[in-house]
Design an enzyme around this catalytic site. Structure first.
Site, PDB file in Angstrom:
ATOM      1  N   GLU A  34       0.833  -1.211   0.000  1.00  0.00           N
ATOM      2  CA  GLU A  34       0.000   0.000   0.000  1.00  0.00           C
ATOM      3  C   GLU A  34       0.866   1.258   0.000  1.00  0.00           C
ATOM      4  O   GLU A  34       1.811   1.361   0.795  1.00  0.00           O
ATOM      5  CB  GLU A  34      -0.926  -0.038   1.216  1.00  0.00           C
ATOM      6  CG  GLU A  34      -2.347   0.367   0.916  1.00  0.00           C
ATOM      7  CD  GLU A  34      -3.055  -0.577  -0.072  1.00  0.00           C
ATOM      8  OE1 GLU A  34      -3.125  -0.231  -1.266  1.00  0.00           O
ATOM      9  OE2 GLU A  34      -3.552  -1.627   0.360  1.00  0.00           O
ATOM     10  N   THR A  36       2.937   1.998  -2.043  1.00  0.00           N
ATOM     11  CA  THR A  36       4.258   1.696  -2.611  1.00  0.00           C
ATOM     12  C   THR A  36       4.315   2.050  -4.090  1.00  0.00           C
ATOM     13  O   THR A  36       5.401   2.237  -4.629  1.00  0.00           O
ATOM     14  CB  THR A  36       4.564   0.194  -2.437  1.00  0.00           C
ATOM     15  OG1 THR A  36       3.358  -0.535  -2.709  1.00  0.00           O
ATOM     16  CG2 THR A  36       5.019  -0.113  -1.031  1.00  0.00           C
ATOM     17  N   ALA A 125     -14.988   3.484  -1.627  1.00  0.00           N
ATOM     18  CA  ALA A 125     -14.733   2.336  -0.755  1.00  0.00           C
ATOM     19  C   ALA A 125     -13.303   1.835  -0.864  1.00  0.00           C
ATOM     20  O   ALA A 125     -12.930   0.854  -0.246  1.00  0.00           O
ATOM     21  CB  ALA A 125     -15.701   1.203  -1.106  1.00  0.00           C
ATOM     22  N   LEU A 127     -12.036   0.711  -3.669  1.00  0.00           N
ATOM     23  CA  LEU A 127     -12.036  -0.406  -4.624  1.00  0.00           C
ATOM     24  C   LEU A 127     -11.905   0.108  -6.068  1.00  0.00           C
ATOM     25  O   LEU A 127     -12.171  -0.610  -7.024  1.00  0.00           O
ATOM     26  CB  LEU A 127     -13.297  -1.264  -4.448  1.00  0.00           C
ATOM     27  CG  LEU A 127     -13.437  -1.922  -3.065  1.00  0.00           C
ATOM     28  CD1 LEU A 127     -14.754  -2.681  -2.947  1.00  0.00           C
ATOM     29  CD2 LEU A 127     -12.268  -2.872  -2.772  1.00  0.00           C
ATOM     30  N   SER A 128     -11.505   1.364  -6.202  1.00  0.00           N
ATOM     31  CA  SER A 128     -11.121   1.933  -7.505  1.00  0.00           C
ATOM     32  C   SER A 128     -12.245   2.047  -8.525  1.00  0.00           C
ATOM     33  O   SER A 128     -12.087   1.702  -9.697  1.00  0.00           O
ATOM     34  CB  SER A 128      -9.969   1.124  -8.124  1.00  0.00           C
ATOM     35  OG  SER A 128      -8.852   1.252  -7.343  1.00  0.00           O
ATOM     36  N   SER A 130     -13.249   4.845  -9.673  1.00  0.00           N
ATOM     37  CA  SER A 130     -12.876   5.884 -10.645  1.00  0.00           C
ATOM     38  C   SER A 130     -11.856   5.364 -11.654  1.00  0.00           C
ATOM     39  O   SER A 130     -11.940   5.688 -12.840  1.00  0.00           O
ATOM     40  CB  SER A 130     -12.391   7.156  -9.955  1.00  0.00           C
ATOM     41  OG  SER A 130     -11.530   6.864  -8.914  1.00  0.00           O
ATOM     42  N   GLU A 162      -6.242  11.243 -14.204  1.00  0.00           N
ATOM     43  CA  GLU A 162      -6.464  11.441 -12.762  1.00  0.00           C
ATOM     44  C   GLU A 162      -5.473  12.461 -12.202  1.00  0.00           C
ATOM     45  O   GLU A 162      -5.832  13.341 -11.432  1.00  0.00           O
ATOM     46  CB  GLU A 162      -6.325  10.080 -12.054  1.00  0.00           C
ATOM     47  CG  GLU A 162      -6.513  10.128 -10.569  1.00  0.00           C
ATOM     48  CD  GLU A 162      -7.821   9.509 -10.097  1.00  0.00           C
ATOM     49  OE1 GLU A 162      -8.457   8.768 -10.865  1.00  0.00           O
ATOM     50  OE2 GLU A 162      -8.189   9.775  -8.949  1.00  0.00           O
ATOM     51  N   ASP A 174      -4.011   1.207  -9.675  1.00  0.00           N
ATOM     52  CA  ASP A 174      -5.436   0.945  -9.909  1.00  0.00           C
ATOM     53  C   ASP A 174      -5.738   0.830 -11.403  1.00  0.00           C
ATOM     54  O   ASP A 174      -6.457  -0.058 -11.852  1.00  0.00           O
ATOM     55  CB  ASP A 174      -6.294   2.069  -9.311  1.00  0.00           C
ATOM     56  CG  ASP A 174      -5.966   2.310  -7.845  1.00  0.00           C
ATOM     57  OD1 ASP A 174      -5.318   1.445  -7.226  1.00  0.00           O
ATOM     58  OD2 ASP A 174      -6.354   3.376  -7.323  1.00  0.00           O
TER      59      ASP A 174
HETATM   60  C1  GLA Z   1      -5.031   4.747  -4.209  1.00  0.00           C
HETATM   61  C2  GLA Z   1      -4.182   5.203  -5.398  1.00  0.00           C
HETATM   62  C3  GLA Z   1      -3.157   4.136  -5.786  1.00  0.00           C
HETATM   63  C4  GLA Z   1      -2.352   3.670  -4.566  1.00  0.00           C
HETATM   64  C5  GLA Z   1      -3.286   3.341  -3.391  1.00  0.00           C
HETATM   65  C6  GLA Z   1      -2.530   3.047  -2.124  1.00  0.00           C
HETATM   66  O1  GLA Z   1      -5.812   3.651  -4.584  1.00  0.00           O
HETATM   67  O2  GLA Z   1      -5.016   5.467  -6.509  1.00  0.00           O
HETATM   68  O3  GLA Z   1      -2.312   4.630  -6.791  1.00  0.00           O
HETATM   69  O4  GLA Z   1      -1.403   4.612  -4.205  1.00  0.00           O
HETATM   70  O5  GLA Z   1      -4.197   4.388  -3.123  1.00  0.00           O
HETATM   71  O6  GLA Z   1      -1.789   1.894  -2.239  1.00  0.00           O
END
Ligand code: GLA
Length: 382
Positions: A34, A36, A125, A127-128, A130, A162, A174
């Site tokens: 995370e 990273t 949440a 979970l990406s 966007s 983004e 993501d």
């Molecule tokens: C968000 C960011 C990612 C990543 C995570 C943390 O999801 O969009 O690029 O940095 O946080 O690991």
């Protein structure tokens, strides 16, 4: 209604004809690694069976007309030859405008089109949702206009949208997993070379995501602050990114950093190693090692990177009590709320569910949401 029926019906009701094609772009869950990614390090996400669906038909002019089916049919209309501006009160539209402007910047010649968007990736949440939208839109234009952009570049274009248009300095994780994810596998990603390594989920294990439903406040600003602190540490070590600082080097110089920056850097330096170790542990089905690595990752996000909340820590604690060394649990995503991810033996899924149902709301005053998914493949025309 099935999501696909929803997008087909919504498209037809808005534009009075059927779409030419539909793109599906999944959300993701990160198993470990995370914050990273923007340190040029390692992450281990997989796509989940929750997606953005984008229905598209070609137009003969240079207009792009978009309807957002999940936002009461709100629309956005723009012309491809006009400079695109950020829209304050229609956040969803900016992800689409951002991708279109990045494609245009790279000189791609785009065609006008009608677009209907829906999705079931829970929003806010971690979970990406966007990234799924951005990748889906980039892929849709790629398909519509035969641009021949490869999936890694689809991810880079989406990330640029983004970073440059939406204004969040996110890393590549993501968008890259949403565009390059593989069926039944997690991917170990080297965020410097963008090399992808398929990693097996051990047989008999289920991936559970539990949404704390904590409203994520301050996410972007805190995210950007963490990023700056990591950059400050990298500068001190005279490297471009913390990826280049080994544990030994860090330990011998950490006293030179300010206490806060030292904590942030310690998380990154050890989290990179944990992620590499986890890739091996997953491939050799070493569950007890996965369990300790996920626990250490969570502890580090809590005390060193300081991105968890009391509700998230509580979820991790009560689930860890059920799992012991038979599974792993940690917060997933950018932090400050959102979801925890748990790798759970199939026969303990019911126990994890019931402990959360019995205890979480009493503790937090919030009702959790529980999602289960096997890893699915990345973006595609369906
Ligand atoms: C968000 C960011 C990612 C990543 C995570 C943390 O999801 O969009 O690029 O940095 O946080 O690991």
């Amino acid at each position: 209604m099935e999501l696909i029926d929803k997008v087909n019906t919504g498209f037809a009701e808005t534009f009075s004809h059927a779409p030419d094609f539909i793109v599906q772009a999944p959300g993701r869950v990160n198993l470990i690694g995370e914050h990273t990614d923007y340190n040029d390090g390692f992450v281990l996400p997989c796509c989940i069976d929750y997606s953005a669906l984008i229905a598209v038909s070609r137009r003969d002019d240079n207009q792009v007309k978009v309807v957002a089916l999940d936002y009461e049919g709100q629309t956005d209309v723009f012309a491809l030859d006009e400079p695109l501006v950020f829209i304050e009160d229609k956040m969803w539209a900016n992800y689409i405008r951002g991708v279109v402007s990045e494609l245009a910047k790279r000189g791609h010649s785009l065609s006008g089109c009608n677009i209907a968007v829906t999705g079931n990736v829970p929003q806010g949440a971690g979970l990406s949702s966007s990234a799924a939208l951005e990748v889906g839109i980039a892929y849709a234009f790629n398909h519509l206009c035969s641009l021949n952009i490869n999936n890694k570049d689809i991810a880079l274009i989406s990330q640029a949208a983004e970073n440059n248009f939406v204004g969040c300095a996110c890393g590549i994780m993501d968008q890259l997993i949403s565009s390059c994810g593989e069926d039944k596998m997690a991917l170990g990603i080297d965020c410097r070379s963008l090399e992808l390594t398929g990693v097996h989920i051990p047989d008999g294990m289920t991936i559970m995501m539990i949404n704390s439903n904590v409203k994520r406040g301050l996410v972007d600003s805190e995210y950007n602050v963490r990023r700056e602190q990591c950059e400050e540490a990298a500068k001190h070590f005279n490297v471009s990114h913390l990826r280049d600082v080994s544990i030994a080097l860090f330990e011998s110089h950490k006293h030179e950093l300010s206490p806060v920056v030292a904590k942030r850097a310690e998380h990154i330096v050890y989290e990179n190693q944990r992620t590499l170790d986890a890739m091996q542990a997953f491939n050799s089905s070493n569950i007890s090692q996965i369990s300790s690595l996920m626990a250490a990752s969570h502890e580090s996000m809590k005390s060193l990177f300081e991105i968890t909340t009391a509700e998230i820590d509580y979820l991790v604690e009560i689930i860890h009590e059920v799992l012991g060394s038979q599974g792993g649990v940690r917060m997933t995503g950018g932090g400050f709320g959102g979801c925890i991810v748990a790798l759970v033996p199939d026969d303990l899924v019911a126990s994890v569910t019931s402990v959360v149902e019995q205890k979480y709301q009493t503790f937090s005053g919030l009702k959790e949401s529980i999602y289960i998914s096997q890893p699915v493949k990345g973006v595609a025309v369906i």
